[in-house]
Design a protein around this motif. Structure first.
Motif, PDB file in Angstrom:
ATOM      1  N   PHE A 162      37.788  41.168  30.824  1.00 46.86           N
ATOM      2  CA  PHE A 162      37.122  40.469  31.924  1.00 46.86           C
ATOM      3  C   PHE A 162      36.499  41.520  32.849  1.00 46.86           C
ATOM      4  CE2 PHE A 162      40.835  37.845  30.689  1.00 46.86           C
ATOM      5  CZ  PHE A 162      40.145  36.758  30.163  1.00 46.86           C
ATOM      6  N   TYR A 218      37.706  35.296  40.369  1.00 48.83           N
ATOM      7  CA  TYR A 218      36.562  34.945  39.537  1.00 48.83           C
ATOM      8  C   TYR A 218      36.685  35.741  38.242  1.00 48.83           C
ATOM      9  CZ  TYR A 218      34.763  33.020  43.874  1.00 48.83           C
ATOM     10  OH  TYR A 218      34.612  32.299  45.028  1.00 48.83           O
ATOM     11  N   VAL A 219      36.922  35.016  37.156  1.00 52.58           N
ATOM     12  CA  VAL A 219      37.128  35.667  35.868  1.00 52.58           C
ATOM     13  C   VAL A 219      35.797  36.043  35.247  1.00 52.58           C
ATOM     14  CG1 VAL A 219      38.100  35.399  33.553  1.00 52.58           C
ATOM     15  CG2 VAL A 219      39.282  34.431  35.532  1.00 52.58           C
ATOM     16  N   SER A 248      35.438  40.444  36.477  1.00 52.71           N
ATOM     17  CA  SER A 248      36.387  39.699  37.300  1.00 52.71           C
ATOM     18  C   SER A 248      36.617  40.403  38.635  1.00 52.71           C
ATOM     19  CB  SER A 248      37.714  39.519  36.562  1.00 52.71           C
ATOM     20  OG  SER A 248      38.326  40.766  36.305  1.00 52.71           O
TER      21      SER A 248
END
Length: 353
Positions: free
Chosen positions: A308, A329-330, A311
């Motif tokens: 990720f 927030y990925v 992120s």
């Protein structure tokens, strides 16, 4: 039999409507609400609200209750009937079956939430049934000091009877498997709708530094046995550096934070990139008695950072709470096309080009 008592489950109830008045008005659309069960009253099960309703022979079971606010549709509250008495239209009664008269097809009804506020109380909310398919809620029906966005819990896990940690999720967006839970942490394995799998741990560290040692040991054990992308978030009740605390007596924290530091180093965790407030907790005092610290944080392992890559976490303003809420927030939120192609002209001069 002309009427019967039925327990109904109300799912996807927004959190700001999870109170006595709002639930009674939603339930009264079905028929006469009598009472809510204990778990609903004390909010010990947030995936659905359970209400006892007295229905008569003419009642048609609504499948959902659409809710409108200021003329706009905001959410559908789903209605489930774990035990639904069959109705015979031939004899106009419940508890009798005739194959010639099938059950009534569920229909949808509407709850209207107007903008204007009416100061009138509703002391008999559970005794007063709405005789209409249309129920109007008032601003005063909402829970005070609660965000009016349509946030609801579809599935949930509670770590123990004390209810120190609650986890809720939308099962249509992800599947969640419980790996381990303890008094200070819940370890979960999450599979997203994009078929990405990762581990996530929700933390609520104990105020007692001796008991927090148990938490550090649990994190070390988990890191050695699971090799998925891993994120840990919550209130660790401990700092990693002396500059993460301002005010009060710092000496006592310096003597206890070393075990947390060693835990983070041994598990190879690091802080997720963040924005917002640096100090994520305060004692809400003003002047010389004010204490702020960074005890709420999000830690991730190297594998999380490689999977990720975009992120991050936003630490929001605490509002009335002494803790900052956090939003992870990925995926990158910016919508864009493919990256532009760049070519460096000097490469054409290389012998091996």
């Amino acid at each position: 039999m002309k009427s019967v008592f039925v327990w109904v489950n109300l799912r996807k109830v927004p959190l700001h409507m999870w109170n006595y008045k709002a639930l009674s008005k939603i339930a009264s659309v079905i028929r006469k609400p009598i009472m809510m069960d204990k778990l609903t009253a004390i909010r010990a099960r947030m995936s659905f609200a359970r209400v006892l309703i007295e229905i008569d022979v003419g009642c048609e079971y609504p499948a959902s209750v659409p809710i409108f606010y200021e003329g706009k549709h905001v959410v559908d509250v789903d209605v489930e009937y774990p035990l639904k008495a069959p109705k015979c239209n031939a004899y106009n009664s419940l508890g009798h079956i005739d194959v010639k008269f099938p059950w009534v097809k569920p229909k949808e009804v509407v709850v209207e939430v107007p903008k204007k506020t009416n100061g009138a109380g509703n002391q008999q909310a559970w005794a007063d049934a709405s005789n209409s398919e249309h129920v109007s809620m008032e601003e005063g029906d909402f829970s005070p000091k609660c965000n009016k966005e349509n946030v609801f819990i579809e599935e949930e896990i509670n770590n123990d009877t004390s209810g120190r940690i609650w986890v809720g999720w939308n099962s249509r967006e992800m599947s969640v498997k419980l790996i381990h839970f303890a008094s200070q942490a819940i370890f979960l394995e999450v599979t997203t709708c994009r078929n990405l799998k990762f581990a996530i741990t929700f933390i609520y560290g104990d105020n007692d530094s001796v008991r927090r040692v148990v938490l550090w040991k649990e994190l070390l054990a988990f890191a050695g046995s699971y090799h998925l992308p891993w994120a840990l978030l919550g209130d660790f009740n401990e700092i990693l550096n002396s500059n993460e605390r301002v005010g009060g007596s710092s000496s006592c924290h310096i003597s206890t934070m070393n075990e947390f530091v060693h835990c983070v180093e041994d598990t190879r965790l690091f802080d997720l990139p963040f924005s917002g407030d640096f100090y994520t907790w305060s004692n809400k005092q003003i002047g010389t008695g004010r204490i702020v610290s960074e005890i709420n944080r999000v830690l991730v392992n190297i594998k999380w950072g490689s999977v990720f890559t975009q992120s991050k976490v936003d630490f929001l303003a605490p509002g009335i709470s002494d803790h900052c809420s956090m939003v992870i927030y990925v995926y990158e939120r910016r919508i864009h096309g493919p990256p532009p192609f760049h070519f460096l002209n000097y490469l054409s001069d290389e012998p091996d080009f």
